[in-house]
Each structure stands twice: as C-alpha cells, then as structure tokens.
Write an enzyme that holds these catalytic residues in place. Structure first.
Site, PDB file in Angstrom:
ATOM      1  N   THR A 131       7.611   1.760  -9.020  1.00 58.69           N
ATOM      2  CA  THR A 131       7.499   0.672  -8.068  1.00 58.69           C
ATOM      3  C   THR A 131       6.759  -0.191  -8.686  1.00 58.69           C
ATOM      4  OG1 THR A 131       7.785   2.074  -6.286  1.00 58.69           O
ATOM      5  CG2 THR A 131       6.875   0.247  -5.724  1.00 58.69           C
ATOM      6  N   GLU A 177      -2.190  -0.864  -9.337  1.00 64.02           N
ATOM      7  CA  GLU A 177      -3.081   0.516  -9.234  1.00 64.02           C
ATOM      8  C   GLU A 177      -2.021   1.633  -9.148  1.00 64.02           C
ATOM      9  OE1 GLU A 177      -5.899   0.789 -10.250  1.00 64.02           O
ATOM     10  OE2 GLU A 177      -6.767  -1.105  -9.797  1.00 64.02           O
ATOM     11  N   SER A 233       3.055   1.597   3.745  1.00 65.93           N
ATOM     12  CA  SER A 233       4.467   2.445   3.482  1.00 65.93           C
ATOM     13  C   SER A 233       5.177   2.492   4.234  1.00 65.93           C
ATOM     14  CB  SER A 233       4.118   3.797   2.724  1.00 65.93           C
ATOM     15  OG  SER A 233       4.985   4.968   2.789  1.00 65.93           O
ATOM     16  N   SER A 236       3.368   3.931  -6.950  1.00 65.63           N
ATOM     17  CA  SER A 236       3.956   4.939  -8.082  1.00 65.63           C
ATOM     18  C   SER A 236       4.377   3.838  -9.402  1.00 65.63           C
ATOM     19  CB  SER A 236       5.151   5.521  -7.717  1.00 65.63           C
ATOM     20  OG  SER A 236       6.108   4.921  -7.443  1.00 65.63           O
ATOM     21  N   ALA A 277       0.824  -1.112  -0.123  1.00 58.45           N
ATOM     22  CA  ALA A 277      -0.101  -0.139   0.147  1.00 58.45           C
ATOM     23  C   ALA A 277       0.681   1.231  -0.094  1.00 58.45           C
ATOM     24  CB  ALA A 277      -1.019  -0.126   1.160  1.00 58.45           C
ATOM     25  N   PRO A 278       0.195   2.388  -0.443  1.00 55.54           N
ATOM     26  CA  PRO A 278       1.087   3.548  -0.596  1.00 55.54           C
ATOM     27  C   PRO A 278       0.698   4.478   0.564  1.00 55.54           C
ATOM     28  CG  PRO A 278      -1.002   3.875  -1.769  1.00 55.54           C
ATOM     29  CD  PRO A 278      -0.944   2.614  -1.102  1.00 55.54           C
ATOM     30  N   LYS A 307       1.722  -4.920   3.412  1.00 57.04           N
ATOM     31  CA  LYS A 307       2.923  -3.887   3.647  1.00 57.04           C
ATOM     32  C   LYS A 307       2.617  -2.339   3.686  1.00 57.04           C
ATOM     33  CE  LYS A 307       6.298  -2.407   1.623  1.00 57.04           C
ATOM     34  NZ  LYS A 307       6.524  -1.158   2.236  1.00 57.04           N
TER      35      LYS A 307
HETATM   36  P1  NAD Z   1       5.407   4.360  -3.671  1.00 58.33           P
HETATM   37  O1  NAD Z   1       5.413   3.510  -5.226  1.00 58.33           O
HETATM   38  O2  NAD Z   1       6.748   4.900  -3.283  1.00 58.33           O
HETATM   39  O3  NAD Z   1       5.489   3.213  -2.627  1.00 58.33           O
HETATM   40  C1  NAD Z   1       4.320   2.215  -2.658  1.00 58.33           C
HETATM   41  C2  NAD Z   1       4.635   1.216  -1.803  1.00 58.33           C
HETATM   42  O4  NAD Z   1       5.553   0.408  -2.504  1.00 58.33           O
HETATM   43  C3  NAD Z   1       5.148   1.453  -0.295  1.00 58.33           C
HETATM   44  O5  NAD Z   1       4.597   0.669   0.588  1.00 58.33           O
HETATM   45  C4  NAD Z   1       6.794   1.352  -0.815  1.00 58.33           C
HETATM   46  O6  NAD Z   1       7.471   0.836   0.600  1.00 58.33           O
HETATM   47  C5  NAD Z   1       6.501  -0.090  -1.609  1.00 58.33           C
HETATM   48  N1  NAD Z   1       7.771  -0.407  -2.349  1.00 58.33           N
HETATM   49  C6  NAD Z   1       8.659   0.490  -2.705  1.00 58.33           C
HETATM   50  N2  NAD Z   1       9.649  -0.190  -3.435  1.00 58.33           N
HETATM   51  C7  NAD Z   1       9.040  -1.387  -3.642  1.00 58.33           C
HETATM   52  C8  NAD Z   1       9.713  -2.524  -4.504  1.00 58.33           C
HETATM   53  N3  NAD Z   1      10.672  -2.591  -5.183  1.00 58.33           N
HETATM   54  N4  NAD Z   1       9.056  -3.763  -4.616  1.00 58.33           N
HETATM   55  C9  NAD Z   1       7.859  -3.640  -3.640  1.00 58.33           C
HETATM   56  N5  NAD Z   1       7.347  -2.579  -2.890  1.00 58.33           N
HETATM   57  C10 NAD Z   1       7.846  -1.584  -2.933  1.00 58.33           C
HETATM   58  O7  NAD Z   1       4.275   5.251  -3.833  1.00 58.33           O
HETATM   59  P2  NAD Z   1       3.703   6.006  -2.603  1.00 58.33           P
HETATM   60  O8  NAD Z   1       4.447   7.468  -2.775  1.00 58.33           O
HETATM   61  O9  NAD Z   1       3.651   5.716  -1.376  1.00 58.33           O
HETATM   62  O10 NAD Z   1       2.243   6.642  -3.209  1.00 58.33           O
HETATM   63  C11 NAD Z   1       2.015   7.614  -4.294  1.00 58.33           C
HETATM   64  C12 NAD Z   1       1.710   6.967  -5.670  1.00 58.33           C
HETATM   65  O11 NAD Z   1       0.665   5.985  -5.505  1.00 58.33           O
HETATM   66  C13 NAD Z   1       1.073   7.884  -6.576  1.00 58.33           C
HETATM   67  O12 NAD Z   1       1.709   7.761  -8.030  1.00 58.33           O
HETATM   68  C14 NAD Z   1      -0.092   7.762  -6.872  1.00 58.33           C
HETATM   69  O13 NAD Z   1      -0.935   8.175  -7.960  1.00 58.33           O
HETATM   70  C15 NAD Z   1      -0.096   6.254  -6.648  1.00 58.33           C
HETATM   71  N6  NAD Z   1      -1.653   5.809  -6.377  1.00 58.33           N
HETATM   72  C16 NAD Z   1      -2.512   5.092  -6.994  1.00 58.33           C
HETATM   73  C17 NAD Z   1      -3.548   4.947  -6.641  1.00 58.33           C
HETATM   74  C18 NAD Z   1      -4.397   4.086  -7.521  1.00 58.33           C
HETATM   75  O14 NAD Z   1      -5.570   3.399  -7.143  1.00 58.33           O
HETATM   76  N7  NAD Z   1      -4.323   4.082  -8.944  1.00 58.33           N
HETATM   77  C19 NAD Z   1      -4.187   5.146  -5.266  1.00 58.33           C
HETATM   78  C20 NAD Z   1      -3.354   5.834  -4.784  1.00 58.33           C
HETATM   79  C21 NAD Z   1      -2.160   6.174  -5.096  1.00 58.33           C
END
Ligand code: NAD
Length: 449
Positions: A205, A223, A152, A202, A124-125, A150
């Site tokens: 990721t 997503e 953030s 993102s 999750a983010p 897991k």
């Molecule tokens: P992020 O990608 O930085 O992190 C999200 C999660 O992924 C965290 O738990 C992080 O620890 C984990 N992660 C990081 N590297 C990883 C790897 N190599 N393998 C597995 N997991 C890993 O995103 P964020 O900054 O927390 O969230 C913002 C982003 O999320 C924005 O781009 C936003 O648009 C997107 N988002 C999309 C939706 C949707 O439904 N489409 C909803 C909410 C947020």
C-alpha cells in the site's frame, strides 16, 4: 462495491455495525471544506493551536472508557491494552502541544519559517487505530494543517467516535474522518488539494501511495511494515531474555510493526531459549479482548489469520517444528495460538516476510557475523535488537541496518524520539520534533539591507 461497510467483531466474526462509505462526491466536498478551513487555522498562532490540542486530549480522556470498549470490540485487543492505547492518545495531544515551531534567524536578515502544507491525508492501519491516527493528527494540526483521517475499513468505529468528540473542540472542517477502503485511500491520495499524505500500513500500500502522490509532488511520510530481528548473544541471560522477547513478539497478538518477528540465537543456546519461550506460550490465555483473563486476543480479520496460517503451514512443510501452537483453532473468531517454531531451514517465508501474528521463529546461528547478515537480509529495515552484555550488544546493534536498534529492549516507542524505517520499511519519521517537521515546509525570508 456496496455503499456500506460491515464492521466485524474479530472475537466472534459477527457483524457489529454497518456504516456508510464516503462516496466520491462526498469526499470531494470534504476535501473542499478542509481546504477552505485551512487558511483560518494556519493563521492562528502555534500557541493557540496548542491550546486546542490540549482540549482534544482532555476530550479523549473524558471518554476513555467508551473509546477503549469500542476499540476492543472492533480490533480484538485485550481491554487493558485498548485502555493503554486510548490513554496514550490523550497524552500524545498534550505532549505534542508542548513542541514549538518558532521562526529561526539564520543571520544577516535571513529567517526560516516552518509553514503547514495545507490539507493532509492521514491514512491509518488496523492494528492501533486510535494512537496511529493521533500520532498524525496532533502534529499535523499543531503545524497548522487541516486533516482528513481515513481509518482502516476493519476498524473505523473508534476513529469515527473520536472524530465526533474532537469536532466539539476543533473549528469546523479542521479534522474530518472519512470511511472506506483502498479505493477511498487512493482517491484521497490522488486529490489535487491534498498536499501531504501521512501513511502507516503495509509495504504494497505504501508503494501505491508513493506512486500516486508522486504525480502531484506531494510530501509523503510512509511508516511501513517491519520484520524486526532480535539477535541474542552468547552469555545472555536466556530466561530473562525469553520473557522480554515473548512480550515484544506477542504484543497485540503480534500485530505491531516493531514487534520481534524473528529471533537469532547461538546454536548451543537454541534449545534453552526455545523451551523458555514455549513455557511462556503454554501459560498464555487466548480469548476475547473483553475477557479480563485474556492475554492474547484474536487477529483483526479472517484475511490476517489466513496470512499467518499460510506462513506457518509453509514453514512446517519446509521442516519447521511447532513447539507450541501452529494450528488454526476451530470455532468462531479469528484466534491463533502463540506459536514457537524452530528447526527451520534458512530463508523460509516465515523468516523473510512479516507474519504480523503471534508466531516466533527461533533460528540458530554459528557466528555473530552470520546473525547480523541474516538480520539485515530482508526487504525491511524498521527495527532490531541485540541482547547480551551491553557494550558487546551495542557494537553488534551498530551493524543492524534499520531505523531503530534497541539494546536489551525491543519495541519501546517514545513521543519525543523519532521513529521510522529504512529500505522498504518507510520514508521519513514520525514522533517528536523531527516528526512534527514532516508536517511543515520551509519558507525563507531573505531581507537585504
Ligand atoms: P494496509 O496497508 O492493508 O492498510 C492500511 C491503510 O491503507 C488502510 O486504511 C487501508 O484502507 C488503506 N489503503 C489500502 N489501499 C490503499 C491505497 N491504494 N491507497 C491509499 N490507501 C490505501 O495495512 P494494515 O494491514 O491495516 O496494517 C498492517 C501493516 O501496517 C503491517 O505491515 C505493519 O507492519 C504496518 N505498520 C507499520 C507501522 C510503522 O510505524 N512502521 C505501524 C503500524 C503498522
């Protein structure tokens, strides 16, 4: 890397908690336990699991105030928005419990069943830690999977507490919360006993997760980010539209995947829309989420604010005019003012990338075809909207290349309506029956004679 994770209050930048990271050996043990719990959970009837889901919802409801306060503390959002998120999470369990997964007869002795994948990783983010975990946990559990969540590393506290509360009503090891950053996410994704990864976050990721999951042919739902365009048509009620766009862009300080992230308006109406948005921005109260007067809380982290500053500074250097905001405030916390930007040349990064902050670029267009073309021209395809006379707006909305096209609205999500992106905004859908099916695989029984 230290064994502990420091969690900050984004309104002050102060460390409010230090929690243990889940180490490699511990993760392996937890995946083993989830795999061992799987057959028993999968054997229970859907109706039985639905009852447990309802109990999960009640548990969250009972601890609504505590979870909301924790969410505001670690994420920064205004308390009433945190309360809304927690209430929605409780409701999501109850609504998901109403979905069915009965076997289907396809005739002539052929029966189709929907079986769970096994152990599911839910990653999750940081923007909506509670609801974006629950939208995965609830359907995954209903379908009969066991789940490792897991959150953030920026926002693990509310998820940890929710995990404790749900453990009181779930059988052991059916749901486990693990804590850490990208390294833990990667270990989880690569673990051979994890059969599905449901990820929200993102694009980079998501790409890393898809690549890692591919080695084990795991099912993925991704997503990802969005850069939703709102296209305002000639003849739209500018003052009304300004109010709606402002709300849809600034929600959660712009940290919403399907927030309005750029606005296209006919050139003759641009000045009027810019002024109406600026007026709303000037009235907006920026402050800590715990303060009842606050409309806009801080961004979730220093890194996120740096990203917003970077895009806005580049837009200014390219000739963009900051009608409101546009400067990083001094003082503690990761605040950023509501910013209305216009006079931008085409294709600045503020137009083509996802700002994920309280910044609205307002871009003029000469023809609707040009607006549609620009709306469709980024790597993203999550959502989009068209504003104006409903029939005309519907015809333009049909030309937006995205997962959800709204007409005279933007960003409304429903528990029973599937949601997902095209292009780099994702793979698969979440929510409702269609989202539930992602947590299952098809098994066919074909009885001849
Ligand atoms: P992020 O990608 O930085 O992190 C999200 C999660 O992924 C965290 O738990 C992080 O620890 C984990 N992660 C990081 N590297 C990883 C790897 N190599 N393998 C597995 N997991 C890993 O995103 P964020 O900054 O927390 O969230 C913002 C982003 O999320 C924005 O781009 C936003 O648009 C997107 N988002 C999309 C939706 C949707 O439904 N489409 C909803 C909410 C947020």
């Amino acid at each position: 890397m230290t064994a502990q994770l420091a969690v900050e209050d984004p309104a002050t930048g102060e460390v409010i908690a230090r929690i243990a990271r889940t180490g490699a050996a511990e993760l392996a043990a937890k995946v083993d336990a989830a795999a061992a719990a799987f057959p028993g959970w999968a054997r229970r009837s859907v109706a039985d699991r639905a009852d447990v889901l309802r109990a999960c919802g009640s548990r969250i409801e009972r601890h609504h105030a505590e979870l909301s306060a924790l969410l505001t503390r670690e994420q920064g959002k205004p308390l009433r928005q945190a309360e809304g998120e927690v209430a929605l999470a409780a409701e999501w369990f109850a609504r998901t419990a109403q979905l069915g997964l009965a076997p289907e007869s396809l005739g002539a002795g052929v029966v189709l069943e929907r079986l769970p994948h096994g152990v599911v990783a839910a990653i999750a983010p940081a923007n909506y830690p509670i609801i974006l975990s629950v939208t995965k946990i609830a359907p995954a559990l209903l379908a009969g999977n066991t789940v490792l969540v897991k959150p953030s590393p920026l926002t693990p506290l509310s998820s940890l507490r929710m995990g404790e509360l749900l453990a009181e009503v779930l059988p052991p090891d059916v749901l486990t919360v693990v804590t850490g950053g990208g390294e833990l996410g990667a270990a989880l994704t690569g673990h051979p006993d994890v059969r599905m990864v449901s990820f929200t976050g993102s694009v980079p990721t998501g790409r890393a997760i898809a690549a890692r999951a591919a080695a084990g042919f795991k099912h993925v739902v991704l997503e990802l980010g969005g850069n939703d365009a709102a296209v305002v048509l000639a003849g739209a009620d500018i003052e009304h539209v300004a109010g709606e766009l402002f709300r849809a862009a600034m929600v959660n300080s712009g940290q919403f995947c399907a927030a309005v992230k750029r606005v296209y308006v006919p050139e003759p109406h641009r000045a009027e829309l810019v002024e109406a948005l600026a007026e709303l921005a000037r009235k907006t109260v920026v402050g800590p989420g715990s303060d009842a007067a606050t409309d806009l809380g801080p961004l979730v982290s220093a890194t996120q604010r740096h990203h917003v500053v970077d895009l806005v500074d580049a837009a200014r250097a390219a000739g963009g005019r900051m009608v409101t905001g546009g400067r990083r405030p001094t003082g503690s916390g990761y605040f950023y003012p509501p910013t209305i930007v216009t006079d931008l040349p085409p294709d600045t990064r503020l137009e083509t990338q996802e700002q994920f902050g309280p910044v609205i670029p307002v871009l003029g267009y000469d023809t609707v075809a040009e607006a549609v073309d620009r709306a469709n021209s980024t790597e993203f395809g999550l959502g989009g909207s068209v504003w104006g006379e409903p029939h005309e707006a519907a015809a333009v909305a049909a030309r937006l290349d995205c997962g959800t096209a709204w007409i005279n609205a933007h960003g409304d999500l429903r528990h029973d309506v599937p949601f997902g992106g095209t292009r780099n905004s994702g793979v698969g859908v979440e929510y409702g029956y269609w989202g539930l099916l992602e947590y299952t695989r098809i098994r066919v029984t074909n009885a001849h004679g």
